[in-house]
Design an enzyme around this catalytic site. Structure first.
Site, PDB file in Angstrom:
ATOM      1  N   CYS A  71     -25.295 -12.843 -22.505  1.00 25.17           N
ATOM      2  CA  CYS A  71     -24.871 -13.973 -21.746  1.00 25.17           C
ATOM      3  C   CYS A  71     -25.735 -14.524 -20.728  1.00 25.17           C
ATOM      4  O   CYS A  71     -25.723 -15.420 -20.179  1.00 25.17           O
ATOM      5  CB  CYS A  71     -23.585 -14.170 -21.509  1.00 25.17           C
ATOM      6  SG  CYS A  71     -23.224 -13.250 -19.801  1.00 25.17           S
ATOM      7  N   CYS A 126     -22.414  -7.364 -19.561  1.00 29.40           N
ATOM      8  CA  CYS A 126     -21.386  -7.419 -18.870  1.00 29.40           C
ATOM      9  C   CYS A 126     -19.982  -6.662 -19.040  1.00 29.40           C
ATOM     10  O   CYS A 126     -19.864  -6.086 -20.400  1.00 29.40           O
ATOM     11  CB  CYS A 126     -20.681  -8.894 -18.856  1.00 29.40           C
ATOM     12  SG  CYS A 126     -21.654 -10.323 -18.432  1.00 29.40           S
ATOM     13  N   CYS A 144     -27.202  -9.673 -17.969  1.00 31.40           N
ATOM     14  CA  CYS A 144     -26.636  -9.302 -19.105  1.00 31.40           C
ATOM     15  C   CYS A 144     -27.620  -9.638 -20.231  1.00 31.40           C
ATOM     16  O   CYS A 144     -27.949 -10.797 -20.218  1.00 31.40           O
ATOM     17  CB  CYS A 144     -25.268 -10.043 -19.115  1.00 31.40           C
ATOM     18  SG  CYS A 144     -24.543  -9.909 -20.877  1.00 31.40           S
ATOM     19  N   CYS A 204     -18.009 -12.433 -20.417  1.00 27.84           N
ATOM     20  CA  CYS A 204     -19.097 -12.625 -21.486  1.00 27.84           C
ATOM     21  C   CYS A 204     -19.079 -13.410 -22.495  1.00 27.84           C
ATOM     22  O   CYS A 204     -19.836 -14.399 -22.946  1.00 27.84           O
ATOM     23  CB  CYS A 204     -19.534 -10.984 -21.701  1.00 27.84           C
ATOM     24  SG  CYS A 204     -21.374 -11.083 -22.200  1.00 27.84           S
ATOM     25  N   GLY A 254       0.816  -1.204   0.080  1.00 30.55           N
ATOM     26  CA  GLY A 254       0.092  -0.095   0.113  1.00 30.55           C
ATOM     27  C   GLY A 254       0.972   1.454  -0.015  1.00 30.55           C
ATOM     28  O   GLY A 254       0.187   2.297  -0.016  1.00 30.55           O
TER      29      GLY A 254
HETATM   30 ZN    ZN Z   1     -22.663 -11.043 -20.279  1.00 25.95          ZN
END
Ligand code: ZN
Length: 299
Positions: A262, A284, A259, A290, A49
């Site tokens: 898909c 997506c 989506c 996807c 970090g």
């Molecule tokens: Zn998708």
């Protein structure tokens, strides 16, 4: 043999004997520059970090277009690596395609869109949906590495605040946000505490991706070329979003949306407005995932 011929030959041998356009060494940067970036990466891994300053090199693209991520990728890439590059989750956007072309031209490594097949993934603004493994490295392109910049414009002062872990103004900023909007309104660049010590900017990923950084199997490297900073989250590191007991961190909610291509109901979705019909469709954001789901459903 002239020195530059010898250097070129030396690099060609390291990279399997193939010559590259313009006589550039394998990975474009010279060995000294790559070694420096690798040393900086090791320091960044040792202090999770913490932003490590480094001598950001000139790349053949403008700063602000992913040069920090590119330098990390090129400093550690090997001929056997398989590279995936995404921009906002998409393998096919102009920025991702051009970075891929460049990496390919200076290394000849294999390029993929499959998250599982890649050894190194360079990304802007997303972490892939598919869980990554200990054998993979995710390189994030960072525009603004300083998480405290919202509350303090002076670099010297933010360095002091990090050194002393003086983060009271950051907490006050979040509190004022809640007073104003009823909740913490930060959608991208959500500040996190790494390993219980440094407050870190996870780059402009959506909140959806922030939990993926916590106790992950994968090494995450963050490169800011313009701002000349590299930082890291090693595997199995605590990464906690800043939150209050009565105002907990939460990821984006897509309710019952899925989506349109898909059918996935468990991914980060982009909203696209169909200009002809005026419908709001969701897809997506992770195009590789996807594609994979889509081809599995249709074959
Ligand atoms: Zn998708």
């Amino acid at each position: 043999m002239l020195l530059h011929e010898w250097l070129q030959k030396d690099n060609e041998q390291k990279a399997g004997g193939e010559s590259r356009p313009g006589g550039y060494p394998f990975g474009f940067m010279d060995e000294g520059a790559k070694r420096e970036v690798r040393r900086i990466i090791l320091k960044a891994v040792a202090i999770p970090g913490y932003q490590v300053p480094y001598g950001s090199r000139e790349m053949p693209i403008a700063r602000g277009w992913g040069t920090g991520g590119i330098q990390i990728t090129l400093a550690m890439i090997l001929p056997a690596d398989v590279i995936k590059v995404i921009d906002q989750g998409c393998d096919g956007s102009v920025n991702a395609v051009n970075i891929k072309k460049f990496i390919r031209a200076v290394t000849d490594v294999e390029i993929t869109t499959d998250t599982r097949a890649a050894t190194v993934i360079q990304t802007r603004h997303r972490i892939p949906e598919e869980p990554m493994t200990a054998d993979q490295i995710l390189v994030l392109q960072v525009p603004y590495p300083e998480a405290l910049r919202e509350v303090e414009p002076s670099e010297m002062e933010t360095r002091r605040m990090h050194a002393e872990a003086d983060y009271s103004r950051m907490w006050l900023f979040l509190y004022e946000d809640i007073v104003k909007y009823g909740e913490i309104s930060i959608s991208y660049r959500y500040p996190v505490t790494v390993n219980g010590r440094y407050i870190m900017d996870p780059s402009p990923i959506p909140r959806w991706d922030v939990p993926k950084l916590h106790m992950a199997e994968t090494l995450f490297l963050f490169g800011a070329g313009r701002e000349k900073r590299i930082y890291a989250i090693p595997p199995h590191t605590r990464v906690e979003p800043l939150e209050f007991e009565d105002h907990l961190f939460r990821v984006e909610s897509f309710d019952d949306k899925s989506c349109a291509r898909c059918g996935a109901g468990d991914t980060f979705l982009d909203e696209i407005i169909d200009s002809a019909a005026g419908d709001r469709l969701h897809y997506c954001s992770d195009s590789g995932y996807c594609d994979k789901r889509y081809s599995q459903c249709n074959h």
